[in-house]
Write an enzyme that holds these catalytic residues in place. Sequence first.
Site, short mmCIF file in Angstrom:
data_model
loop_
_atom_site.label_atom_id
_atom_site.label_comp_id
_atom_site.label_asym_id
_atom_site.label_seq_id
_atom_site.Cartn_x
_atom_site.Cartn_y
_atom_site.Cartn_z
CE LYS A 84 9.29 12.21 7.41
NZ LYS A 84 8.80 13.09 8.47
CE1 TYR A 138 8.80 17.51 9.45
CE2 TYR A 138 6.46 17.97 9.39
CZ TYR A 138 7.64 17.67 8.75
OH TYR A 138 7.64 17.53 7.39
CG ASP A 190 5.16 13.37 15.60
OD1 ASP A 190 5.66 12.27 15.28
OD2 ASP A 190 5.13 14.35 14.84
NE ARG A 242 -14.60 9.73 0.59
CZ ARG A 242 -15.91 9.51 0.80
NH1 ARG A 242 -16.35 9.14 1.99
NH2 ARG A 242 -16.77 9.66 -0.18
C1 LIG Z 1 7.84 14.13 8.61
C2 LIG Z 1 7.23 14.38 9.94
C3 LIG Z 1 5.88 14.71 10.06
C4 LIG Z 1 4.98 14.91 8.86
O1 LIG Z 1 4.78 13.75 8.17
P1 LIG Z 1 4.48 13.69 6.56
O2 LIG Z 1 4.36 12.23 6.32
O3 LIG Z 1 5.64 14.33 5.88
O4 LIG Z 1 3.22 14.46 6.35
C5 LIG Z 1 5.38 14.89 11.34
N1 LIG Z 1 6.15 14.76 12.43
C6 LIG Z 1 7.45 14.45 12.34
C7 LIG Z 1 8.26 14.33 13.59
C8 LIG Z 1 8.04 14.26 11.10
O5 LIG Z 1 9.35 13.97 11.01
#
Ligand SMILES: *Cc1c(COP(=O)(O)O)cnc(C)c1O
Length: 378
Positions: free
Chosen positions: A195, A98, A170, A46
């Site tokens: 992504k 998001y 983000d 962990r």
């Molecule tokens: C998909 C996404 C998230 C969340 O990420 P996960 O890996 O699905 O938990 C946060 N911010 C943006 C802009 C995203 O496209």
Amino acid sequence: MKFATKAIHAGVEPDPSTGAVMTPIFQTSTYVQEAPGKHKGFEYARTQNPTRSALEKNLAALENGCDAICFSSGLAAQDAVIKLFASGDEILAVNDLYGGSYRQMVRVWGQWGLKSRFIDMYNPENLEREIGPDTRLIWVETPTNPMLNIVDIAAICDIAKKHGVMVCVDNTFASPYLQNPLDLGADIVLHSATKYIGGHSDVVHGCLIVKDPELAQRIHFIQNASGAIPGPQDCFLVLRGIKTLHLRVQRACENAEAVANFLAAHPKVSKVYWPGFDTHPNHEVAKRQMRMFGAMVSFDLKDNTMENAVRILSGTHLFSLAESLGGVESLIGHPATMTHASIPREERLKVGLTDSLIRLSVGVEDADDLVADLANAL
Ligand SMILES: *Cc1c(COP(=O)(O)O)cnc(C)c1O
């Protein structure tokens, strides 16, 4: 080192025990100790795992940070950022973010007395007006999802710094290849590596990158105390995906430009949202802070009914109807019923997220085939 070299080499050394060129998947939960407390820096998985450590070093290099912390998802990474704060503190976030980020802030952290407000940051002066005595964190997403608005990261960070407030960006939609928020003054960068960074739609993963070692230690502590770690297999997949990040994102951006130009000229399309157009309200900021304009394109229809949108969403063959983005394959989505269904309709409409808005994640196929697929569906 420049970006492409870092993507392939940063943090990665041939394995000393075997010479394996690729970082092994250290599928272990614990590590043997020679004597109590005498070990090789790894005690329990962990806390530390060598596959994860290699990935963290690589990500830190890509975002020009001092350290990265990897999580089991993008939202787990967000959860750790918010745990830096306490009941009564306030987060000011962009008003077009998001859907899952909004849901966690409002419905999970709201219950614990954390306040969040969603404001227009496209004019940075607006932030100056909105910062209050309880504001502790500014949450920026740019380009935004799904309206593809651009927030001026440097201008937002200047204002936040004056008020002693932390900024988290983000950076999922841009990827580290297009934009590096730490260089523009941000304290924390977040990625859903699910992504572009992973890039092959085969793993869910998240990460934070910081430039202050003290802040890194606080986040490592929160992660170890809360436990949302990624498995070593997932870290391996992300590390492998990164090796082609620059090639994939570059091609996807070129394809997105072709698709955006085609849509803008189509008689059934009322509006195309893509920061590369010089008519985009923040095109100049995008040019300044991004290397290319991204591979996400949203568009709206002249016949703006839900039924018409559904017809087009069901009519493509190469663009698969699915949530998510940033993979090598092109995806088509309907924010109102898919990614943004957890945001109330009146909130959605305020930012232009209509029932007929369609979002594309443009992949790395041949641009002509992608355009032909959309032409046929329209
Ligand atoms: C998909 C996404 C998230 C969340 O990420 P996960 O890996 O699905 O938990 C946060 N911010 C943006 C802009 C995203 O496209």
